[in-house]
Design an enzyme around this catalytic site. Structure first.
Site, PDB file in Angstrom:
ATOM      1  N   ASP A 229      43.764  43.770  35.257  1.00  0.00           N
ATOM      2  CA  ASP A 229      43.059  42.701  35.964  1.00  0.00           C
ATOM      3  C   ASP A 229      41.644  43.143  36.294  1.00  0.00           C
ATOM      4  OD1 ASP A 229      42.319  40.470  37.360  1.00  0.00           O
ATOM      5  OD2 ASP A 229      43.473  40.961  39.161  1.00  0.00           O
ATOM      6  N   LYS A 236      36.016  42.283  39.828  1.00  0.00           N
ATOM      7  CA  LYS A 236      36.313  43.216  40.906  1.00  0.00           C
ATOM      8  C   LYS A 236      35.270  44.327  40.933  1.00  0.00           C
ATOM      9  CE  LYS A 236      41.410  42.901  40.562  1.00  0.00           C
ATOM     10  NZ  LYS A 236      41.742  42.518  41.943  1.00  0.00           N
ATOM     11  N   ASP A 306      39.897  35.763  40.263  1.00  0.00           N
ATOM     12  CA  ASP A 306      40.688  36.946  40.607  1.00  0.00           C
ATOM     13  C   ASP A 306      41.999  36.573  41.293  1.00  0.00           C
ATOM     14  OD1 ASP A 306      41.216  39.653  40.666  1.00  0.00           O
ATOM     15  OD2 ASP A 306      40.150  40.001  42.555  1.00  0.00           O
ATOM     16  N   GLU A 308      44.480  35.105  39.777  1.00  0.00           N
ATOM     17  CA  GLU A 308      45.059  34.655  38.508  1.00  0.00           C
ATOM     18  C   GLU A 308      46.565  34.810  38.443  1.00  0.00           C
ATOM     19  OE1 GLU A 308      45.800  38.651  38.263  1.00  0.00           O
ATOM     20  OE2 GLU A 308      43.932  37.743  38.941  1.00  0.00           O
ATOM     21  N   ARG A 310      48.946  34.055  40.497  1.00  0.00           N
ATOM     22  CA  ARG A 310      49.692  32.863  40.919  1.00  0.00           C
ATOM     23  C   ARG A 310      49.640  31.768  39.850  1.00  0.00           C
ATOM     24  NH1 ARG A 310      46.071  32.489  46.135  1.00  0.00           N
ATOM     25  NH2 ARG A 310      46.206  34.727  45.680  1.00  0.00           N
TER      26      ARG A 310
END
Length: 458
Positions: A229, A236, A306, A308, A310
């Site tokens: 991620d 991030k 970010d 993502e 869910r």
């Protein structure tokens, strides 16, 4: 995994005695005077994880500290703290559960050996009196599976490798697996999984495993399999990205739980769904402000790329509930807010069924896998309402991040009996039975609940 358990037929073994810090003199009284003096001069206090070898004729070959004897994981360091070979527990267990002691030995003996040669092998444990060693072995194997999956970097654990791991699991226990991959996700109506993973070099996919008798109650497991991620276009910072190989920890835990179910031959019909994708940055990346369709028919505005996990879970959960399972459990490394609230050890969980919540809490105690129920607070649900869509993927204001993520998932659950685990799946530092790295968290509590609900299997 290395087999950390010896058979009762082993004739060559040594003995280790458990010593409580709270009853130090009493427990040491079983040893010879010379051994007691040696331990006291060496500063042995019985603290958790403390190991000391003893000379021949001492009444035991070694001692292991277990502190207040309220946590069987205190024995974990023995597997690597004692010399290689076969060992048995000598003397009283001080009320510690024998099966959990055996599991803790195996937890502490774990070594991730894919990229590194370790200087020694862990010590092996003989069957512990009163322990269910078959259960200890299956739990240990599942813990090691989860740790291996989470510890493997994204270069070797992308969506395709995760698919291969599910396929291997299905083959081991006579199940079936398949995957819906790439643009076929759009054709088969998994638009959010596709959107999250479409910018990555490896195509996103929904991976499925099915096992068991269809006449038995259907148990559905869903795992978040974000193999790395970056945060997407809402990128991030480097510190926040460093451990994001573990963002498939929910999938790994769901797989570990599936392995337990199949290994024990629990009388259920199992369906596992792993939503696998890499949240990458590229020309095809989904954007803040985009409105995504979903399998359930709800439209979702992207407030933050970010958030993502869910999204992929929403499509996978919507698929799982179509078969009307008796029970649905999902596992995800979903929010940093959960870590802020409860830290790395406690697994927060949410449920729409009070009886299920109570059973999971009991399971956490029984499995020595602590969990904590969090509220599905209805007053926050409106924070997810979209202005140009049915809902948005992140609540405004930044409050109650773990709760609002769970409420987002609830929109896709409907009336199905459900629990959601927002886990860390990682040990930030070495501790007894918990080496730094990937971890099976919350799913052992779920396993204890499933055994209580459906029977213990074989």
């Amino acid at each position: 995994m290395t087999d950390l358990f010896a058979t009762s037929r082993e004739s060559q073994h040594r003995s280790v005695r458990l010593i409580r810090a709270s009853h130090l003199d009493e427990d040491l009284s079983a040893l010879g005077e010379g051994a007691r003096d040696l331990l006291k001069r060496g500063g042995f206090s019985g603290r958790p994880g403390q190991i000391a070898s003893l000379p021949e004729g001492s009444g035991a070959d070694a001692v292991a500290g277990v502190g207040l004897a309220n946590d069987p994981q205190a024995l974990g360091p023995a597997a690597l703290g004692l010399a290689e070979g076969v060992w048995r527990l000598e003397g009283p267990l001080h009320g510690l559960d024998p099966t959990l002691l055996a599991i803790s030995w195996a937890m502490g003996g774990y070594q991730f050996a894919r990229y590194k040669t370790w200087p020694r092998q862990p010590a092996k444990l003989m069957p512990v009196e009163g322990a269910d060693m078959a259960e200890a072995k299956r739990v240990a194997r599942s813990i090691h599976l989860v740790r291996d999956l989470v510890n493997t970097p994204a270069q070797d654990m992308g969506p395709h490798a995760l698919q291969d791991a599910v396929a291997a699991l299905a083959k081991e226990f006579g199940g079936k697996s398949k995957a819906t991959t790439g643009d076929k996700l759009l054709k088969d109506n998994y638009p959010m999984i596709h959107a999250v993973g479409r910018a990555a070099a490896e195509a996103p996919r929904l991976i499925e495993l099915e096992w068991g008798d269809p006449a038995h109650p259907l148990v559905a497991l869903v795992g978040k399999g974000i193999t790395f991620d970056s945060g997407g276009l809402d990128i991030k910072p480097s510190a926040g990205m460093r451990l994001m190989k573990k963002d498939m920890g929910g999938a790994a835990n769901a797989m570990g739980l599936a392995r337990l179910i199949m290994d024990a031959k629990l009388p259920v019909h199992l369906k596992l769904y792993v939503a696998a994708a890499e949240n990458a940055i590229g020309a095809g990346a989904f954007r803040p402000g985009d409105v995504l369709a979903s399998r359930k028919g709800l439209t979702v505005e992207i407030d933050n790329t970010d958030a993502e996990g869910r999204l992929v879970l929403g499509d996978a959960i919507a698929r799982a509930v179509e078969d009307e399972p008796d029970l649905l459990l999902d596992f995800a490394t979903l929010t940093g807010a959960a870590r802020v609230a409860l830290g790395p050890d406690l697994a927060p969980f949410y449920s729409n069924d009070p009886a299920l919540s109570d059973a999971i809490s009991r399971g956490g105690v029984a499995a020595n896998d602590p969990v904590w129920q969090m509220p599905l607070w209805d007053n926050y649900d409106s924070w997810l309402d979209g202005s140009i869509s049915d809902l948005k993927n992140a609540a405004s204001g930044g409050f109650a991040g773990s709760i609002t993520a769970a409420l987002f998932l609830r929109r896709f659950v409907g009336k199905t009996r459900w629990a959601h685990f927002d886990i860390f799946a990682w040990n930030p530092e070495d501790r007894p039975a918990r080496p730094k790295g990937g971890e099976m968290l919350g799913s052992r509590a779920a396993w204890a609940m499933l055994k209580e609900r459906y029977g213990k299997g074989k």
